[in-house]
Design a protein around this motif. Structure first.
Motif, PDB file in Angstrom:
ATOM      1  N   MET A   1       0.854  -1.187   0.000  1.00 40.23           N
ATOM      2  CA  MET A   1       0.000   0.000   0.000  1.00 40.23           C
ATOM      3  C   MET A   1       0.891   1.239   0.000  1.00 40.23           C
ATOM      4  N   ARG A   2       0.766   2.061  -1.043  1.00 43.95           N
ATOM      5  CA  ARG A   2       1.594   3.262  -1.182  1.00 43.95           C
ATOM      6  C   ARG A   2       1.042   4.357  -0.279  1.00 43.95           C
ATOM      7  N   ALA A   3       1.926   4.923   0.548  1.00 38.41           N
ATOM      8  CA  ALA A   3       1.473   5.878   1.565  1.00 38.41           C
ATOM      9  C   ALA A   3       2.187   7.210   1.425  1.00 38.41           C
ATOM     10  N   ALA A   4       1.454   8.267   1.720  1.00 36.40           N
ATOM     11  CA  ALA A   4       2.017   9.613   1.846  1.00 36.40           C
ATOM     12  C   ALA A   4       2.004   9.988   3.319  1.00 36.40           C
ATOM     13  N   LEU A   5       3.138  10.388   3.828  1.00 34.37           N
ATOM     14  CA  LEU A   5       3.258  10.776   5.231  1.00 34.37           C
ATOM     15  C   LEU A   5       3.140  12.293   5.351  1.00 34.37           C
ATOM     16  N   VAL A   6       2.373  12.732   6.340  1.00 36.11           N
ATOM     17  CA  VAL A   6       2.165  14.165   6.549  1.00 36.11           C
ATOM     18  C   VAL A   6       2.540  14.514   7.982  1.00 36.11           C
ATOM     19  N   GLY A   7       3.452  15.469   8.118  1.00 38.54           N
ATOM     20  CA  GLY A   7       3.862  15.921   9.443  1.00 38.54           C
ATOM     21  C   GLY A   7       3.848  17.432   9.515  1.00 38.54           C
ATOM     22  N   ILE A   8       3.265  17.969  10.566  1.00 39.70           N
ATOM     23  CA  ILE A   8       3.194  19.416  10.760  1.00 39.70           C
ATOM     24  C   ILE A   8       4.067  19.794  11.947  1.00 39.70           C
ATOM     25  N   ASP A   9       4.976  20.731  11.723  1.00 43.93           N
ATOM     26  CA  ASP A   9       5.894  21.175  12.766  1.00 43.93           C
ATOM     27  C   ASP A   9       5.252  22.325  13.538  1.00 43.93           C
ATOM     28  N   PHE A  10       4.879  22.043  14.786  1.00 43.62           N
ATOM     29  CA  PHE A  10       4.307  23.076  15.646  1.00 43.62           C
ATOM     30  C   PHE A  10       5.352  23.687  16.575  1.00 43.62           C
ATOM     31  N   GLY A  11       6.619  23.349  16.332  1.00 43.51           N
ATOM     32  CA  GLY A  11       7.706  23.944  17.103  1.00 43.51           C
ATOM     33  C   GLY A  11       7.993  23.269  18.421  1.00 43.51           C
TER      34      GLY A  11
ATOM     35  N   GLY B   1       9.473  19.707  20.333  1.00 38.61           N
ATOM     36  CA  GLY B   1      10.137  18.412  20.219  1.00 38.61           C
ATOM     37  C   GLY B   1      10.995  18.288  18.969  1.00 38.61           C
ATOM     38  N   ASP B   2      11.539  17.086  18.773  1.00 36.89           N
ATOM     39  CA  ASP B   2      12.395  16.789  17.624  1.00 36.89           C
ATOM     40  C   ASP B   2      11.514  16.369  16.459  1.00 36.89           C
ATOM     41  N   PHE B   3      11.259  17.286  15.540  1.00 27.92           N
ATOM     42  CA  PHE B   3      10.325  17.044  14.443  1.00 27.92           C
ATOM     43  C   PHE B   3      10.840  15.976  13.490  1.00 27.92           C
ATOM     44  N   SER B   4      12.131  16.022  13.142  1.00 20.27           N
ATOM     45  CA  SER B   4      12.680  15.060  12.184  1.00 20.27           C
ATOM     46  C   SER B   4      12.650  13.637  12.757  1.00 20.27           C
ATOM     47  N   ALA B   5      12.968  13.499  14.049  1.00 21.69           N
ATOM     48  CA  ALA B   5      12.926  12.173  14.676  1.00 21.69           C
ATOM     49  C   ALA B   5      11.499  11.636  14.712  1.00 21.69           C
ATOM     50  N   SER B   6      10.546  12.524  14.929  1.00 22.41           N
ATOM     51  CA  SER B   6       9.146  12.102  14.947  1.00 22.41           C
ATOM     52  C   SER B   6       8.707  11.609  13.579  1.00 22.41           C
ATOM     53  N   LEU B   7       9.182  12.259  12.508  1.00 22.99           N
ATOM     54  CA  LEU B   7       8.848  11.817  11.157  1.00 22.99           C
ATOM     55  C   LEU B   7       9.492  10.468  10.835  1.00 22.99           C
TER      56      LEU B   7
ATOM     57  N   ASP C   1      17.761   2.420  24.020  1.00 22.41           N
ATOM     58  CA  ASP C   1      18.584   2.262  22.819  1.00 22.41           C
ATOM     59  C   ASP C   1      19.714   3.285  22.886  1.00 22.41           C
ATOM     60  N   GLY C   2      20.886   2.838  23.329  1.00 24.58           N
ATOM     61  CA  GLY C   2      22.003   3.748  23.509  1.00 24.58           C
ATOM     62  C   GLY C   2      22.518   4.355  22.220  1.00 24.58           C
ATOM     63  N   SER C   3      22.144   3.775  21.062  1.00 23.66           N
ATOM     64  CA  SER C   3      22.610   4.302  19.779  1.00 23.66           C
ATOM     65  C   SER C   3      21.655   5.321  19.182  1.00 23.66           C
ATOM     66  N   SER C   4      20.489   5.527  19.812  1.00 20.01           N
ATOM     67  CA  SER C   4      19.499   6.450  19.261  1.00 20.01           C
ATOM     68  C   SER C   4      19.859   7.893  19.602  1.00 20.01           C
ATOM     69  N   PRO C   5      19.797   8.788  18.622  1.00 18.56           N
ATOM     70  CA  PRO C   5      20.113  10.202  18.906  1.00 18.56           C
ATOM     71  C   PRO C   5      19.043  10.892  19.755  1.00 18.56           C
ATOM     72  N   VAL C   6      17.865  10.285  19.866  1.00 13.42           N
ATOM     73  CA  VAL C   6      16.781  10.890  20.659  1.00 13.42           C
ATOM     74  C   VAL C   6      16.486  10.034  21.896  1.00 13.42           C
ATOM     75  N   ARG C   7      17.520   9.378  22.420  1.00 17.69           N
ATOM     76  CA  ARG C   7      17.305   8.462  23.547  1.00 17.69           C
ATOM     77  C   ARG C   7      16.784   9.180  24.794  1.00 17.69           C
ATOM     78  N   MET C   8      17.211  10.416  25.025  1.00 15.98           N
ATOM     79  CA  MET C   8      16.746  11.125  26.215  1.00 15.98           C
ATOM     80  C   MET C   8      15.251  11.434  26.116  1.00 15.98           C
TER      81      MET C   8
END
Length: 393
Positions: free
Chosen positions: A1-11, A13-19, A278-285
């Motif tokens: 199933m081909r999907a389009a992802l939509v993310g809105i940055d409300f300023g 948290g870490d927006f890129s990590a959330s995407l 996950d000690g290797s994750s950049p958003v571990r905190m």
């Protein structure tokens, strides 16, 4: 199933990590992200969440890329979801529905399926558009509808009856778990629960320590059902009971937290929490804070906790132990995959168990107490847990 992802940055948290996490969630659900559409807003649009201009941009992308489904990285109101589907002419799913769908695919046990169905019904009850007529078959359609009752009212009533029945079944299972925990409490057996962000390596660590054979995969929410096993820690501490629990994620739907309360109660009644990170994750905190937030929500934030810094081989770290100002172990650096540092983790569990006065090992107990070392995921058709040996899952 081909999907389009939509993310809105409300300023926030870490927006890129959330995407990136949304893309992992989409793949875990069986979709293939084709395009990602982003925007910045100060607040959601009441009608379309993204505004009419951005909605037109999404519609054009759907036509150009032959999109089958649009997945939003946010919770949409029923009205916003309906308006978007009319405007885009494709199915629209929000983050809550996506996580619920993944849980529905992963649930294996009778209890897990009941919990997922309850969460789905509670979420979808607000999105009724003549979508539940199939439920009439459970009660018989003829004579079911009263005079003047609309189809929507009938569907809503049928869902309410189904929800009530599911809650009754889950309450019965909850009592069974409480009986097992009381048996453990009478013998003061030390219990350890693994908690952490999804895909942090909890099940891998659980398998390495207990040889349980729980399903492991590099995907979000690979396992949902709580599994308990006895872990022998030597003559000094004997055996403890260790439980592997469902992973957490940011913005975990409240319906799931409520529905999985029976499963998560194994965490609430633990003597020690091993918070796998996950000690290797950049958003571990941020992930640590998300887990602690859910622990606060279910009333488990008072339980002693050790941070287990996993995947040190990927993070370029060495095995080790950190202590707090009270000389108690606060963090252990390990790799569940390679086995590095696992001896330090075992020593940390032994130290924590010895600090609890009056607790005994799980060895040498009667059959009633041995029943706690069961696989919660193994249940009979009527929902009664089956006691299994500490073998492969």
């Amino acid at each position: 199933m081909r999907a389009a992802l939509v993310g809105i940055d409300f300023g926030a948290g870490d927006f890129s990590a959330s995407l990136e996490e949304l893309a992992l969630l989409a793949r875990s659900a069986g979709a293939e992200p084709v395009t990602t559409i982003t925007a910045k807003r100060s607040s959601p649009d009441p009608a379309h969440f993204v505004g009419s201009g951005k909605a037109d941009e999404i519609a054009q992308a759907c036509l150009a890329d032959k999109i089958d489904i649009v997945i939003f990285n946010h919770a949409l109101s029923p009205a916003q979801q309906r308006n978007l589907e009319k405007r885009l002419n494709v199915r629209v799913v929000d983050r809550t529905s996506l996580i619920l769908d993944i849980f529905a695919q992963r649930a294996q046990s009778h209890e897990g399926k009941l919990q997922v169905e309850l969460a789905q019904l509670q979420h979808l009850a607000t999105r009724l558009i003549r979508g539940w007529t199939h439920l009439e078959r459970q009660k018989g359609g003829i004579g079911l509808r009263g005079p003047g009752e609309t189809q929507l009212e009938t569907d809503r009533r049928l869902i309410g009856e189904r929800v009530k029945m599911l809650r009754t079944r889950l309450a019965k299972l909850r009592k069974q778990h409480e009986t097992q925990r009381r048996a453990r409490g009478r013998n003061k057996t030390f219990s350890v629960s693994l908690v952490g962000y999804t895909n942090a390596g909890k099940s891998t660590l659980f398998n390495t320590l207990t040889k349980a054979g729980v399903y492991v995969a590099n995907q979000l929410f690979a396992t949902l059902d709580t599994t308990s096993r006895r872990l022998y820690l030597g003559e000094e501490a004997g055996s403890v009971v260790m439980s592997d629990t469902v992973g957490f994620v940011r913005e975990l739907p409240h319906q799931l937290v409520a529905a999985f309360r029976a499963t998560l109660e194994e965490t609430i009644h633990a003597d020690l929490l091993l918070h796998v990170v996950d000690g290797s994750s950049p958003v571990r905190m941020e992930q640590i804070e998300q887990v602690n937030e859910v622990l606060r929500e279910i009333g488990a934030d008072h339980i002693p906790q050790i941070l287990v810094w996993n995947k040190i081989d990927a993070a370029g770290l060495e095995p080790g132990v950190e202590r707090d100002e009270y000389d108690k172990i606060s963090r252990v650096f390990i790799s569940a995959h390679s086995g590095a540092g696992l001896d330090l983790l075992r020593d940390a569990i032994v130290e924590a168990a010895k600090s609890e006065p009056g607790l005994t090992s799980a060895d040498g107990q009667d059959d009633d107490v041995r029943g706690i070392s069961h696989d919660v995921a193994s249940t009979a058709a009527d929902g009664i847990p089956i006691t299994t040996p500490a073998g492969p899952h």
